[in-house]
Motif scaffolding. Structure first.
Motif, PDB file in Angstrom:
ATOM      1  N   SER A   6       0.838  -1.196   0.000  1.00 50.16           N
ATOM      2  CA  SER A   6       0.000   0.000   0.000  1.00 50.16           C
ATOM      3  C   SER A   6       0.869   1.240   0.000  1.00 50.16           C
ATOM      4  CB  SER A   6      -0.927   0.010   1.218  1.00 50.16           C
ATOM      5  OG  SER A   6      -0.157   0.035   2.380  1.00 50.16           O
ATOM      6  N   ASP A   7       0.408   2.275  -0.641  1.00 49.05           N
ATOM      7  CA  ASP A   7       1.165   3.520  -0.738  1.00 49.05           C
ATOM      8  C   ASP A   7       0.631   4.509   0.289  1.00 49.05           C
ATOM      9  OD1 ASP A   7       1.864   5.860  -3.449  1.00 49.05           O
ATOM     10  OD2 ASP A   7       2.707   5.625  -1.443  1.00 49.05           O
ATOM     11  N   ARG A   8       1.434   4.800   1.324  1.00 46.43           N
ATOM     12  CA  ARG A   8       0.985   5.692   2.391  1.00 46.43           C
ATOM     13  C   ARG A   8       1.655   7.054   2.318  1.00 46.43           C
ATOM     14  NH1 ARG A   8      -1.738   3.071   6.507  1.00 46.43           N
ATOM     15  NH2 ARG A   8      -1.731   0.813   6.398  1.00 46.43           N
ATOM     16  N   SER A   9       2.503   7.278   1.377  1.00 45.29           N
ATOM     17  CA  SER A   9       3.251   8.523   1.342  1.00 45.29           C
ATOM     18  C   SER A   9       2.379   9.753   1.227  1.00 45.29           C
ATOM     19  CB  SER A   9       4.270   8.486   0.200  1.00 45.29           C
ATOM     20  OG  SER A   9       3.603   8.275  -1.045  1.00 45.29           O
ATOM     21  N   PRO A  10       1.231   9.771   0.493  1.00 50.67           N
ATOM     22  CA  PRO A  10       0.419  10.985   0.419  1.00 50.67           C
ATOM     23  C   PRO A  10      -0.154  11.409   1.756  1.00 50.67           C
ATOM     24  CG  PRO A  10      -0.114   9.499  -1.384  1.00 50.67           C
ATOM     25  CD  PRO A  10       0.730   8.739  -0.432  1.00 50.67           C
ATOM     26  N   ARG A  11      -0.264  10.454   2.680  1.00 50.81           N
ATOM     27  CA  ARG A  11      -0.885  10.803   3.959  1.00 50.81           C
ATOM     28  C   ARG A  11       0.073  11.553   4.872  1.00 50.81           C
ATOM     29  NH1 ARG A  11      -4.480   5.595   5.854  1.00 50.81           N
ATOM     30  NH2 ARG A  11      -5.878   5.511   4.042  1.00 50.81           N
ATOM     31  N   ARG A  12       1.368  11.315   4.721  1.00 56.59           N
ATOM     32  CA  ARG A  12       2.331  11.889   5.648  1.00 56.59           C
ATOM     33  C   ARG A  12       2.345  13.414   5.595  1.00 56.59           C
ATOM     34  NH1 ARG A  12       7.080   7.404   4.521  1.00 56.59           N
ATOM     35  NH2 ARG A  12       6.050   5.681   5.637  1.00 56.59           N
ATOM     36  N   PRO A  13       2.377  14.038   4.418  1.00 63.86           N
ATOM     37  CA  PRO A  13       2.302  15.511   4.409  1.00 63.86           C
ATOM     38  C   PRO A  13       1.027  16.039   5.034  1.00 63.86           C
ATOM     39  CG  PRO A  13       3.065  14.684   2.293  1.00 63.86           C
ATOM     40  CD  PRO A  13       2.604  13.505   3.072  1.00 63.86           C
ATOM     41  N   MET A  14      -0.079  15.336   4.857  1.00 58.45           N
ATOM     42  CA  MET A  14      -1.340  15.776   5.442  1.00 58.45           C
ATOM     43  C   MET A  14      -1.268  15.715   6.959  1.00 58.45           C
ATOM     44  SD  MET A  14      -4.122  14.096   2.841  1.00 58.45           S
ATOM     45  CE  MET A  14      -5.468  14.822   3.735  1.00 58.45           C
ATOM     46  N   ARG A  15      -0.652  14.671   7.457  1.00 60.09           N
ATOM     47  CA  ARG A  15      -0.515  14.558   8.912  1.00 60.09           C
ATOM     48  C   ARG A  15       0.326  15.712   9.467  1.00 60.09           C
ATOM     49  NH1 ARG A  15       0.595   8.100  10.044  1.00 60.09           N
ATOM     50  NH2 ARG A  15      -1.373   7.327   9.181  1.00 60.09           N
ATOM     51  N   THR A  89      -8.991  -1.705   0.520  1.00 55.29           N
ATOM     52  CA  THR A  89      -8.380  -2.923  -0.041  1.00 55.29           C
ATOM     53  C   THR A  89      -8.060  -3.967   1.013  1.00 55.29           C
ATOM     54  OG1 THR A  89      -6.184  -1.933   0.143  1.00 55.29           O
ATOM     55  CG2 THR A  89      -7.394  -1.578  -1.932  1.00 55.29           C
ATOM     56  N   LYS A  90      -8.338  -3.657   2.283  1.00 55.87           N
ATOM     57  CA  LYS A  90      -8.029  -4.594   3.361  1.00 55.87           C
ATOM     58  C   LYS A  90      -9.285  -4.912   4.154  1.00 55.87           C
ATOM     59  CE  LYS A  90      -3.242  -3.194   4.105  1.00 55.87           C
ATOM     60  NZ  LYS A  90      -2.268  -2.717   5.118  1.00 55.87           N
ATOM     61  N   VAL A  91      -9.351  -6.116   4.634  1.00 53.35           N
ATOM     62  CA  VAL A  91     -10.492  -6.524   5.447  1.00 53.35           C
ATOM     63  C   VAL A  91     -10.049  -7.144   6.763  1.00 53.35           C
ATOM     64  CG1 VAL A  91     -12.031  -6.867   3.479  1.00 53.35           C
ATOM     65  CG2 VAL A  91     -10.571  -8.741   4.242  1.00 53.35           C
ATOM     66  N   GLU A  92      -8.701  -7.261   6.958  1.00 54.16           N
ATOM     67  CA  GLU A  92      -8.242  -7.903   8.186  1.00 54.16           C
ATOM     68  C   GLU A  92      -8.436  -6.974   9.386  1.00 54.16           C
ATOM     69  OE1 GLU A  92      -4.570  -5.835   6.537  1.00 54.16           O
ATOM     70  OE2 GLU A  92      -6.267  -7.013   5.768  1.00 54.16           O
ATOM     71  N   VAL A  93      -8.469  -7.577  10.552  1.00 52.14           N
ATOM     72  CA  VAL A  93      -8.587  -6.812  11.784  1.00 52.14           C
ATOM     73  C   VAL A  93      -7.289  -6.056  12.024  1.00 52.14           C
ATOM     74  CG1 VAL A  93      -8.937  -6.937  14.280  1.00 52.14           C
ATOM     75  CG2 VAL A  93     -10.185  -8.479  12.759  1.00 52.14           C
ATOM     76  N   PRO A  94      -7.363  -4.740  12.333  1.00 52.85           N
ATOM     77  CA  PRO A  94      -6.133  -3.961  12.555  1.00 52.85           C
ATOM     78  C   PRO A  94      -5.439  -4.391  13.836  1.00 52.85           C
ATOM     79  CG  PRO A  94      -8.056  -2.652  13.095  1.00 52.85           C
ATOM     80  CD  PRO A  94      -8.570  -3.900  12.460  1.00 52.85           C
ATOM     81  N   PRO A  95      -4.186  -4.032  13.986  1.00 51.54           N
ATOM     82  CA  PRO A  95      -3.448  -4.398  15.214  1.00 51.54           C
ATOM     83  C   PRO A  95      -4.162  -3.859  16.455  1.00 51.54           C
ATOM     84  CG  PRO A  95      -1.957  -3.547  13.540  1.00 51.54           C
ATOM     85  CD  PRO A  95      -3.335  -3.316  13.037  1.00 51.54           C
ATOM     86  N   GLN A  96      -4.288  -4.694  17.492  1.00 50.16           N
ATOM     87  CA  GLN A  96      -4.978  -4.313  18.721  1.00 50.16           C
ATOM     88  C   GLN A  96      -3.964  -3.853  19.770  1.00 50.16           C
ATOM     89  OE1 GLN A  96      -8.572  -4.515  18.789  1.00 50.16           O
ATOM     90  NE2 GLN A  96      -7.950  -4.639  16.642  1.00 50.16           N
TER      91      GLN A  96
END
Length: 319
Positions: A6-15, A89-96
């Motif tokens: 997954s491409d997460r780079s666009p989120r970092r500037p927003m954060r 694109t994901k359906v798994e349970v996120p880390p708890q």
């Protein structure tokens, strides 16, 4: 691309932008170099005493602190909602995560700091506002009763004999409040009814006259139930309690006629317990006292119920 594809780079500037915006908002809301005049009054009237700006500043500071907390809380809510939402694109349970010590310490320590700061400024300003160490220029015994107000002007009025310190009508006032009374103050009084009106403005209630630029001490007593003496633009009010004398002092610095009211639900005609405060020049104030003397309103009206001790006020258990 991240290792999982997954491409997460666009989120970092927003954060980063969100965190920068939140930081800027907190700095703006908690700027301490500003005076009360730099902020809106937030529903408060224009101050008309030397002490009122302190109250207004505390009010504005409380709003600034609330705004800062609101910006932080809403910012965290929006940040969590947008940047930790489920991926399409994901359906798994996120880390708890069961606990996070830094975050838990943060949301425990920060509220304690906020409350401590608010407590400090409140205690500091309250001690200043209730300080009676300065001898007043004028003393007025405000008498609350169902359903109006009486005003005992504890003054040396020409042609009026008597002594406020020994007058039986003022026996309800403890001696510690009488120590600053003028010597041989015969005094004059004014008393109203719910039908009284100010002759200039037509506003209901009796009119209390005060001199501009003079320190005025109010000695508050009640004849029946709990009332509350509130002059709206003074930004200050205090309970008028039967069997318990309260006192505070202010220095009016604006001439004019201002509205006052009882701020404690005291019975069926509570809404009619209105009065006016007319701030005039010292010369006009002295002339008004002489006018009251000419009308025969000399001496003092009964102040109220005598002071009782804590032991007498304590409820007894009859079980």
């Amino acid at each position: 691309m991240s290792p999982n594809g997954s491409d997460r780079s666009p989120r970092r500037p927003m954060r980063r932008k969100l965190l920068q915006a939140m930081t800027a908002g907190l700095v703006l809301a908690t700027a301490t170099g500003c005076t009360y005049k730099d902020f809106p009054r937030l529903g408060m009237p224009t101050p008309t005493t030397e002490e009122a700006p302190r109250i207004l500043s505390l009010w504005q500071g409380s709003w600034a602190a609330a705004l800062a907390v609101g910006v932080l809380v809403w910012g965290l809510i929006l940040w969590s909602a947008f940047f930790h939402r489920r991926s399409r694109t994901k359906v798994e349970v996120p880390p708890q995560t069961r606990y996070n010590m830094p975050i838990e310490a943060l949301y425990t320590v920060v509220p304690i700091i906020i409350i401590s700061v608010l407590f400090y400024f409140t205690a500091r300003d309250e001690s200043k506002l209730l300080d009676l160490s300065k001898k007043p220029d004028v003393t007025v015994n405000v008498v609350g009763f169902q359903w109006s107000w009486g005003f005992n002007y504890v003054e040396n009025v020409p042609g009026v004999s008597g002594d406020a310190k020994t007058d039986k009508n003022l026996d309800a006032i403890p001696d510690r409040f009488k120590k600053d009374f003028p010597v041989n103050a015969g005094g004059v009084y004014d008393v109203g009814t719910p039908a009284s009106k100010n002759p200039q403005t037509g506003n209901p209630g009796p009119t209390l006259w005060l001199p501009k630029g003079k320190t005025v001490r109010f000695v508050l007593t009640s004849r029946d139930v709990i009332h509350s003496f509130w002059v709206v633009p003074f930004l200050m009010k205090m309970d008028v309690i039967p069997g318990h004398t309260n006192s505070f002092q202010v220095t009016p610095n604006h001439e004019g006629t201002f509205l006052g009211k009882c701020a404690e639900l005291c019975g069926v005609d509570h809404s009619r317990m209105l009065f006016n405060v007319k701030v005039v020049s010292p010369a006009a104030y002295e002339a008004h006292l002489k006018d009251l003397a000419k009308k025969g309103q000399t001496g003092y009206i009964p102040a109220g119920i005598a002071q009782t001790s804590h032991e007498k006020n304590r409820e007894t258990n009859n079980l």
